[in-house]
Motif scaffolding. Structure first.
Motif, mmCIF file in Angstrom:
data_model
loop_
_atom_site.group_PDB
_atom_site.id
_atom_site.type_symbol
_atom_site.label_atom_id
_atom_site.label_comp_id
_atom_site.label_asym_id
_atom_site.label_seq_id
_atom_site.Cartn_x
_atom_site.Cartn_y
_atom_site.Cartn_z
ATOM 1 N N ALA A 118 0.826 -1.210 0.000
ATOM 2 C CA ALA A 118 0.000 0.000 0.000
ATOM 3 C C ALA A 118 0.857 1.256 0.000
ATOM 4 N N ILE A 119 2.017 1.192 0.666
ATOM 5 C CA ILE A 119 2.912 2.348 0.716
ATOM 6 C C ILE A 119 3.583 2.567 -0.642
ATOM 7 N N VAL A 120 4.019 1.469 -1.264
ATOM 8 C CA VAL A 120 4.619 1.582 -2.599
ATOM 9 C C VAL A 120 3.601 2.138 -3.590
ATOM 10 N N ASP A 121 2.372 1.693 -3.472
ATOM 11 C CA ASP A 121 1.319 2.197 -4.358
ATOM 12 C C ASP A 121 1.037 3.682 -4.099
ATOM 13 N N LEU A 122 1.075 4.079 -2.836
ATOM 14 C CA LEU A 122 0.885 5.495 -2.486
ATOM 15 C C LEU A 122 1.903 6.359 -3.233
ATOM 16 N N VAL A 123 3.158 5.960 -3.179
ATOM 17 C CA VAL A 123 4.222 6.728 -3.822
ATOM 18 C C VAL A 123 4.041 6.721 -5.341
ATOM 19 N N ALA A 124 3.668 5.560 -5.888
ATOM 20 C CA ALA A 124 3.456 5.468 -7.338
ATOM 21 C C ALA A 124 2.324 6.371 -7.794
ATOM 22 N N ILE A 125 1.265 6.478 -7.008
ATOM 23 C CA ILE A 125 0.164 7.380 -7.345
ATOM 24 C C ILE A 125 0.648 8.829 -7.320
ATOM 25 N N CYS A 126 1.458 9.181 -6.315
ATOM 26 C CA CYS A 126 2.038 10.535 -6.268
ATOM 27 C C CYS A 126 2.781 10.843 -7.568
ATOM 28 N N ALA A 127 3.604 9.893 -8.012
ATOM 29 C CA ALA A 127 4.386 10.105 -9.233
ATOM 30 C C ALA A 127 3.483 10.224 -10.451
ATOM 31 N N LYS A 128 2.467 9.374 -10.536
ATOM 32 C CA LYS A 128 1.566 9.401 -11.680
ATOM 33 C C LYS A 128 0.752 10.699 -11.728
ATOM 34 N N LYS A 129 0.555 11.313 -10.571
ATOM 35 C CA LYS A 129 -0.211 12.562 -10.537
ATOM 36 C C LYS A 129 0.698 13.796 -10.610
ATOM 37 N N GLY A 130 1.967 13.581 -10.944
ATOM 38 C CA GLY A 130 2.845 14.693 -11.248
ATOM 39 C C GLY A 130 3.699 15.216 -10.120
ATOM 40 N N ILE A 131 3.660 14.610 -8.940
ATOM 41 C CA ILE A 131 4.524 15.061 -7.851
ATOM 42 C C ILE A 131 5.955 14.639 -8.159
ATOM 43 N N ARG A 132 6.889 15.583 -8.048
ATOM 44 C CA ARG A 132 8.271 15.301 -8.428
ATOM 45 C C ARG A 132 9.281 15.546 -7.317
ATOM 46 N N HIS A 133 8.830 16.019 -6.160
ATOM 47 C CA HIS A 133 9.773 16.334 -5.081
ATOM 48 C C HIS A 133 9.215 15.866 -3.734
ATOM 49 N N ALA A 134 10.094 15.286 -2.920
ATOM 50 C CA ALA A 134 9.726 14.875 -1.562
ATOM 51 C C ALA A 134 10.865 15.229 -0.615
ATOM 52 N N ILE A 135 10.505 15.765 0.543
ATOM 53 C CA ILE A 135 11.464 16.064 1.605
ATOM 54 C C ILE A 135 11.226 15.063 2.726
ATOM 55 N N LEU A 136 12.253 14.277 3.039
ATOM 56 C CA LEU A 136 12.144 13.197 4.014
ATOM 57 C C LEU A 136 12.987 13.523 5.240
ATOM 58 N N SER A 137 12.461 13.234 6.414
ATOM 59 C CA SER A 137 13.239 13.363 7.643
ATOM 60 C C SER A 137 13.472 11.973 8.222
ATOM 61 N N PRO A 138 14.696 11.697 8.679
ATOM 62 C CA PRO A 138 15.045 10.342 9.108
ATOM 63 C C PRO A 138 14.192 9.860 10.276
ATOM 64 N N GLY A 139 13.923 8.564 10.290
ATOM 65 C CA GLY A 139 13.175 7.927 11.362
ATOM 66 C C GLY A 139 12.962 6.466 11.033
ATOM 67 N N SER A 140 12.610 5.677 12.033
ATOM 68 C CA SER A 140 12.400 4.247 11.797
ATOM 69 C C SER A 140 10.962 3.937 11.427
ATOM 70 N N ARG A 141 10.010 4.525 12.132
ATOM 71 C CA ARG A 141 8.608 4.219 11.866
ATOM 72 C C ARG A 141 8.217 4.610 10.428
ATOM 73 N N CYS A 142 8.878 5.632 9.888
ATOM 74 C CA CYS A 142 8.563 6.085 8.538
ATOM 75 C C CYS A 142 9.411 5.387 7.476
ATOM 76 N N ALA A 143 10.184 4.371 7.871
ATOM 77 C CA ALA A 143 11.094 3.704 6.926
ATOM 78 C C ALA A 143 10.399 3.192 5.662
ATOM 79 N N PRO A 144 9.220 2.557 5.745
ATOM 80 C CA PRO A 144 8.567 2.116 4.507
ATOM 81 C C PRO A 144 8.302 3.267 3.535
ATOM 82 N N LEU A 145 7.881 4.415 4.067
ATOM 83 C CA LEU A 145 7.655 5.589 3.219
ATOM 84 C C LEU A 145 8.978 6.104 2.642
ATOM 85 N N THR A 146 9.986 6.184 3.490
ATOM 86 C CA THR A 146 11.292 6.667 3.039
ATOM 87 C C THR A 146 11.830 5.813 1.899
ATOM 88 N N LEU A 147 11.799 4.517 2.079
ATOM 89 C CA LEU A 147 12.344 3.617 1.062
ATOM 90 C C LEU A 147 11.529 3.665 -0.227
#
Length: 560
Positions: free
Chosen positions: A3-32
């Motif tokens: 579901a997280i990989v699909d979330l990111v893929a939808i962002c890309a398909k809808k034209g989002i081209r930039h993401a700012i990530l802050s380090p953390g463990s709980r957010c690791a699936p999103l970061t990766l």
């Protein structure tokens, strides 16, 4: 992870081209998932408060959503200042906060706070992502949420949208494990039309226009738009409407009034300047004097604003025009009416007189922030964008009138936090120079803006360091208190030399006019690193210069 990989893929398909990530463990699936998506450029910023303002600066320029990703707990709260700024400036952000599963909230588990709807009314909407995907409908629901969140962020008015994402372990793929987005992901597009008024409404407004002979147009904070500027020019030249434009309006056309802070509110000078109608569009204005003048005189007010919300800053709102500014200004320019030319000449006459005296007076003054600011503005390239901090920096800029550059300032909440970071974000997505003009408190408050590994060679920083919050000397209340220096000005001894050395920035310190002029000669030449020009002055003397200039201009206007 699917579901997280699909979330990111939808962002890309809808034209989002930039993401700012802050380090953390709980957010690791999103970061990766973001880091491994080739269509989205990711950067990592450790300080979440700075990260959010950097994303804001990028989205401000791109006019498209930038993604923010953080771990659970207080990390999400550190986004709050920038989220609220984005909300009031109508800048699109997609905020993704990782969270503990709901059963572990408020159970003394690590890094847990109440993150559901944590930003309250300061986002357009807040969504809770599903915490499990045992049924296919949950995956469909998650995909729909992502589509809706992105669509909301870019539909009028634009703004930040939050998705809170509860995640369970494991957070990391096994060694060698790869993941791919689902096939045929649903993409839901939104297409918005221009907002117009009906023929009946326009006929009614036209009949009302005949009653007004002294009309001001006040554009509030907004991005530059050549079409709007052309329409304002025509309304000023042909129909004699007075255009009063703060620097952050980005619509200081030829003939517009830009030096109004030097006389508006001075009763003997401005008594004949009262309009009978104000037409405004855009967001806030800097000039407190203008706002107080219009409130005091109970001027009728029409405000143009597509979409929601009644704003009544002049306390005289009678018409809320739910349409696009270009539509209404074009219609207005096609009507056969004309404002009082003599009224326009009173405003423009004062503008001309101040324009002739102000800059000569500054050239004759002792060294200080105000005359130094004038000298700096004379040297900033016309194609450089200006990012200006709040407090005195933006007021000096407004005092000095018309600018050819694009001007940006965090006037949504008008805080000093995040000015550096916003400028960094803007510089990352601009090819030309971005010039940050800031005071010392705003600069040092946000020094973590430069704590990153990404080059910003097109950034130029003008730092006005009077070692205090000098604006409090200009406010009648605190300026008269014995606690002024310790509790309001917050006297400090810092300079930017150590930060420049730490970050590898070019650095120069100017303590007088000769040094300032010498350093400005090469300041806007290309370099491999950002440059800081620190202008040191004394807070008390700066306040005296402003007072003298104001007094001398008032004397000249009253004599003429």
């Amino acid at each position: 992870m699917q579901a997280i990989v699909d979330l990111v893929a939808i962002c890309a398909k809808k034209g989002i081209r930039h993401a700012i990530l802050s380090p953390g463990s709980r957010c690791a699936p999103l970061t990766l998932a973001f880091a491994r998506n080739p269509e989205i450029q990711t950067r990592t910023i450790s300080d979440e408060r700075s990260a959010a303002f950097i994303a804001l600066g990028m989205a401000q320029q791109l006019k498209q959503p930038v993604v923010l990703v953080c771990t659970s707990g207080s990390a999400a709260l550190n986004y709050f200042p920038a989220v609220s700024e984005a909300f009031f400036q109508e800048i699109p952000l997609l905020i993704l906060t990782a969270d503990r599963p709901p059963e572990w909230i408020d159970q003394w588990d690590g890094q847990t706070i109440h993150q559901t709807k944590v930003y309250g009314k300061h986002v357009k909407e807040s969504f809770d992502f599903p915490d499990s995907f045992e049924h296919q409908d949950q995956l469909w629901f998650a995909q729909r949420i992502v589509n809706e969140a992105i669509n909301l962020s870019i539909s009028g008015p634009k703004g930040p949208v939050h998705i809170n994402i509860p995640l369970r372990e494991p957070f990391y793929p096994k060694k060698g494990e790869s993941f791919y987005a689902s096939a045929d992901l649903p993409i839901i597009q939104v297409r918005e039309g221009k907002r117009n008024l009906s023929h009946e409404d326009l006929d009614d407004l036209k009949s009302k226009l005949n009653a007004f002979k002294k009309i001001l147009i006040v554009p509030g904070q907004q991005n530059p738009d050549p079409t709007i500027s052309e329409l304002l020019q025509k309304l000023s030249e042909v129909q004699h409407l007075v255009v009063v434009a703060d620097t952050i309006s980005n619509h200081q056309i030829s003939g517009s009034v830009t030096l109004h802070d030097h006389w508006i509110g001075n009763e003997p000078i401005s008594k004949d300047l009262v309009p009978d109608l104000v037409i405004s569009f855009g967001k806030s204005v800097i000039s407190k004097s203008l706002k107080l003048f219009l409130r005091k005189n109970e001027v009728e007010h029409w405000h143009i604003q597509a979409h929601q919300g009644l704003r009544d800053p002049f306390q005289g709102l009678t018409e809320f025009l739910d349409c696009d500014a270009i539509f209404f200004l074009k219609w207005l320019s096609e009507q056969g009416f004309s404002s009082d030319k003599a009224f326009q000449e009173k405003w423009s006459g004062l503008e001309d007189k101040v324009n002739k005296s102000l800059f000569n007076l500054l050239d004759q003054e002792d060294f200080g922030e105000y005359p130094a600011f004038k000298k700096v503005l004379e040297n900033i390239p016309a194609n450089s964008q200006i990012q200006v901090a709040n407090s005195m920096a933006v007021r000096y800029l407004n005092f000095l009138g018309k600018r050819p550059q694009e001007i940006y300032c965090n006037r949504g909440t008008s805080g000093i936090d995040g000015s550096n970071s916003t400028a960094v974000g803007a510089a990352w997505v601009n090819d030309g120079f971005v010039t940050l003009i800031t005071g010392d408190l705003a600069f040092f408050y946000d020094r973590n803006a430069f704590w990153n590994n990404y080059p910003t060679p097109n950034l130029r920083i003008i730092l006005l360091n009077n070692h205090a919050g000098g604006i409090f000397r200009l406010i009648e209340g605190p300026s008269q208190q014995p606690e002024l220096e310790e509790y309001f000005e917050t006297d400090q001894t810092l300079d930017a030399s150590y930060l420049a050395k730490e970050q590898g920035f070019d650095y120069a310190l100017a303590r007088d006019s000769e040094e300032l002029e010498a350093y400005l000669q090469d300041f806007f030449k290309e370099s491999s690193q950002p440059k800081i020009l620190e202008i040191e002055s004394i807070s008390r003397e700066n306040a005296q210069i402003i007072s003298r200039i104001k007094k001398r201009i008032a004397q000249e206007l009253l004599r003429s």
